[in-house]
Design an enzyme around this catalytic site. Structure first.
Site, mmCIF file in Angstrom:
data_model
loop_
_atom_site.group_PDB
_atom_site.id
_atom_site.type_symbol
_atom_site.label_atom_id
_atom_site.label_comp_id
_atom_site.label_asym_id
_atom_site.label_seq_id
_atom_site.Cartn_x
_atom_site.Cartn_y
_atom_site.Cartn_z
ATOM 1 N N HIS A 1 5.913 1.868 -8.586
ATOM 2 C CA HIS A 1 4.662 2.154 -9.288
ATOM 3 C C HIS A 1 4.541 1.275 -10.544
ATOM 4 O O HIS A 1 3.470 0.770 -10.854
ATOM 5 C CB HIS A 1 4.617 3.627 -9.731
ATOM 6 N N GLN B 1 -5.043 14.507 1.825
ATOM 7 C CA GLN B 1 -4.356 13.505 2.635
ATOM 8 C C GLN B 1 -3.051 14.017 3.245
ATOM 9 O O GLN B 1 -2.329 13.267 3.885
ATOM 10 C CB GLN B 1 -4.121 12.229 1.839
HETATM 11 P P1 AMP Z 1 2.048 6.991 -4.137
HETATM 12 O O1 AMP Z 1 2.276 7.614 -5.470
HETATM 13 O O2 AMP Z 1 3.203 7.078 -3.209
HETATM 14 O O3 AMP Z 1 0.730 7.390 -3.525
HETATM 15 O O4 AMP Z 1 1.909 5.428 -4.427
HETATM 16 C C1 AMP Z 1 0.981 4.938 -5.348
HETATM 17 C C2 AMP Z 1 0.899 3.442 -5.176
HETATM 18 O O5 AMP Z 1 2.167 2.848 -5.424
HETATM 19 C C3 AMP Z 1 0.482 3.034 -3.745
HETATM 20 O O6 AMP Z 1 -0.424 1.952 -3.797
HETATM 21 C C4 AMP Z 1 1.796 2.652 -3.136
HETATM 22 O O7 AMP Z 1 1.669 1.715 -2.085
HETATM 23 C C5 AMP Z 1 2.510 2.023 -4.326
HETATM 24 N N1 AMP Z 1 3.953 2.030 -4.094
HETATM 25 C C6 AMP Z 1 4.716 3.088 -3.707
HETATM 26 N N2 AMP Z 1 5.995 2.697 -3.513
HETATM 27 C C7 AMP Z 1 6.033 1.364 -3.786
HETATM 28 C C8 AMP Z 1 7.067 0.387 -3.764
HETATM 29 N N3 AMP Z 1 8.324 0.682 -3.422
HETATM 30 N N4 AMP Z 1 6.747 -0.886 -4.099
HETATM 31 C C9 AMP Z 1 5.463 -1.209 -4.445
HETATM 32 N N5 AMP Z 1 4.447 -0.320 -4.481
HETATM 33 C C10 AMP Z 1 4.728 0.934 -4.157
#
Ligand code: AMP
Length: 282
Positions: free
Chosen positions: A37, A61
């Site tokens: 993040h 979701q």
């Molecule tokens: P989430 O909180 O899991 O919904 O993720 C929020 C954002 O962070 C989304 O756009 C994810 O694709 C991105 N994200 C989550 N894990 C990673 C990672 N390991 N590397 C890069 N971006 C990430």
């Protein structure tokens, strides 16, 4: 960092910044923040005068109620991490602020939301699109940042922005991994130390599969090899798929390596994890 829980004051704050022609970068998340993040925050800070992060565990979701219930919620730590990373604004609304009642709006993205994550998590992408559309309307950013770890989600968000004519530049940021290769994920916090080690098998499978495919092995052979390896390691594989990374159609075999992506989903200790890798670095 300024923190908002309500839409109205957040809009007023952002409007004041918009009026002075500053650019607004937006990073939507569900919290339980990690370095993945933070790489999105860093990318936004490099390109915009103001960076806003949202933390909202979006019920729409989640197709699995247990997954929603068990989703890690760590707002105080998240807030401290964002502050340290230099994030300017945090938007962390309650569910009632984002949804006026039971959700009725639904999206259909054709094949994009029927395959892979869409097949195994029915309704997931409709819920993602709904919350992203709401957030885009609330924040009205100049740029929005998403991680390639959720590659199919990047495709959905691109289609959403294109069809709903959002005037927002979408930036897709590479996957951040643990030293073991495991893709960072909020869900990793639910794994034991042993589980974390085991979970890096998913990335190993992707790397092995890529190597074998580039050596000329057929995808069906490669898939069998990965299925066998995962079952021996007690990893419940949900899918290993080969897709065109531009139009996101599934492929039977590699025809143009530079356009192909391998995607994987599986369960380790009852935690569902996903990952992906391009077939070539081009
Ligand atoms: P989430 O909180 O899991 O919904 O993720 C929020 C954002 O962070 C989304 O756009 C994810 O694709 C991105 N994200 C989550 N894990 C990673 C990672 N390991 N590397 C890069 N971006 C990430």
């Amino acid at each position: 960092m300024v923190i908002f829980k309500e839409i109205k004051p957040l809009k007023a704050y952002l409007n004041a910044h918009r009026a002075t022609a500053n650019s607004i970068g937006f990073v939507p998340t569900m919290g339980a923040l990690h370095e993945g993040h933070l790489s999105l925050i860093k990318a936004s800070k490099a390109q915009n005068t103001i960076t806003i992060c949202s933390i909202f565990v979006n019920p729409a979701q989640f197709n699995n109620p247990t997954d929603l219930e068990k989703y890690p919620r760590t707002l105080p730590q998240d807030s401290a991490m964002l502050e340290k990373a230099g994030c300017d604004v945090l938007f962390c609304p309650e569910v009632s602020e984002m949804y006026s009642g039971p959700q009725q709006l639904a999206f259909d993205f054709g094949h994009l939301d029927k395959i892979l994550e869409g097949e195994f998590r029915p309704g997931h992408f409709s819920g993602v699109a709904l919350v992203v559309a709401k957030l885009f309307n609330i924040v009205r950013p100049h740029r929005a940042y998403f991680g390639q770890k959720d590659f199919q989600q990047c495709k959905i968000v691109s289609k959403l922005a294109e069809e709903l004519k959002f005037d927002i530049d979408l930036i897709f940021v590479p996957i951040v991994r643990e030293p073991s290769g495991l893709a960072m994920s909020s869900r990793n916090t639910r794994l034991s130390e042993e589980g974390k080690k085991k979970a890096s098998i998913l990335y190993q499978c992707l790397q092995d599969a890529r190597y074998q495919l580039l050596q000329g092995k057929s995808f069906s052979e490669v898939k069998k090899m990965v299925q066998l390896f995962c079952s021996q390691q007690n990893v419940r594989l949900e899918y290993l798929a080969l897709a065109d990374r531009v139009n996101f159609t599934l492929l039977e075999n590699v025809t143009e390596p530079d356009q192909a992506i391998l995607l994987i989903a599986g369960y380790v200790e009852e935690v569902r994890l996903i990952d992906n890798i391009y077939l070539t670095d081009k």
